[in-house]
Design an enzyme around this catalytic site. Structure first.
Site, PDB file in Angstrom:
ATOM      1  N   ASP A   8       0.832  -1.251  -0.144  1.00 46.25           N
ATOM      2  CA  ASP A   8       0.082   0.011   0.089  1.00 46.25           C
ATOM      3  C   ASP A   8       1.128   1.235  -0.158  1.00 46.25           C
ATOM      4  O   ASP A   8       2.118   1.159   0.125  1.00 46.25           O
ATOM      5  CB  ASP A   8      -0.959  -0.040   1.077  1.00 46.25           C
ATOM      6  CG  ASP A   8      -1.683   0.994   1.454  1.00 46.25           C
ATOM      7  OD1 ASP A   8      -2.431   1.532   0.434  1.00 46.25           O
ATOM      8  OD2 ASP A   8      -1.810   1.767   2.480  1.00 46.25           O
ATOM      9  N   ASP A  10      -0.074   5.224   1.217  1.00 55.40           N
ATOM     10  CA  ASP A  10      -0.547   6.046   2.351  1.00 55.40           C
ATOM     11  C   ASP A  10      -0.421   5.170   3.687  1.00 55.40           C
ATOM     12  O   ASP A  10      -1.168   4.296   3.825  1.00 55.40           O
ATOM     13  CB  ASP A  10      -1.885   6.647   2.420  1.00 55.40           C
ATOM     14  CG  ASP A  10      -1.624   8.045   1.240  1.00 55.40           C
ATOM     15  OD1 ASP A  10      -1.220   8.932   1.501  1.00 55.40           O
ATOM     16  OD2 ASP A  10      -2.378   7.500   0.207  1.00 55.40           O
TER      17      ASP A  10
END
Length: 220
Positions: A8, A10
């Protein structure tokens, strides 16, 4: 044997939740004076794809106006993040993956402009073979499709991969794709992440348990 790492963006490559919270607070204040608490942000916003999220936040707006609001919020975020710091240990992990020729992929619910901006702000524009964004797929996280697509792009089986996530939707997606999921406790409690399907929760990429896991899956 590990052949692929999927990340991922953020809260996983870099801790950006405070910047996103500030951008949402600015947007909501501009629009109708609405307040947004840290708790509400963590519970209902963190990790969500914009299409679903902005429909919840602004049900009275047209689709086009919601898209404009989302673009405004993301512009506010980018303005606040000209440079970003990688989480501790990330560069070490990426260098290890490069050295042993693991495939690397970003899998994010963020829009592409944000993904490109953040990787540039981190100095990692060339680090990943693929950058998959939810807006360009049929279904975002928490659906497993983004991670299944990442595996397909890297030519890896789920059992050959690790996924790194920080949000409940992200952990749900990665674990549903059958990938061993390592959660970063940057935005959620370890308890919530484990309940969502994480198999290991760490503070950062220097955690000895992560490196023990990688060592255990080296090629004989």
């Amino acid at each position: 044997m590990l052949t692929a790492l999927l990340f991922d963006l953020d809260g996983t490559l870099t801790d950006t939740d405070t910047l996103h919270l500030q951008a949402f607070r600015d947007l909501l204040h501009e629009y109708d004076g609405r307040a947004l608490s840290q708790e509400a942000f963590e519970e209902t916003i963190s990790g969500q794809a914009n299409a679903h999220l902005f429909a919840q936040l602004f049900p009275e707006l047209s689709l086009a106006d919601r898209q404009a609001m989302a673009e405004r919020k993301e512009a506010l975020f980018r303005d606040r993040s000209p440079t970003l710091k990688p989480l501790p240990g990330l560069l070490r992990l990426l260098e290890h993956a490069r050295r042993v020729e693991m495939g690397l992929c970003v899998v994010t619910n963020a829009p592409r402009l944000n993904a490109e901006h953040m990787l540039r702000a981190l100095g990692l524009e060339q680090a990943f073979a693929h950058v998959l964004v939810a807006d360009e797929l049929q279904r975002p996280k928490p659906d497993p499709l983004p991670y299944l697509t990442g595996l397909e792009r890297l030519g890896a089986a789920a059992g050959q991969a690790l996924a790194f996530e920080d949000s409940v939707p992200g952990v749900t997606a990665a674990s549903a794709a059958g990938i061993y999921t390592v959660a970063l406790s940057t935005t959620q409690s370890p308890e919530r992440l484990l309940a969502a399907g994480a198999q290991l929760v760490i503070d950062d990429f220097n955690d000895p348990r992560l490196w023990a896991l990688i060592e255990a899956h080296r090629q004989p």
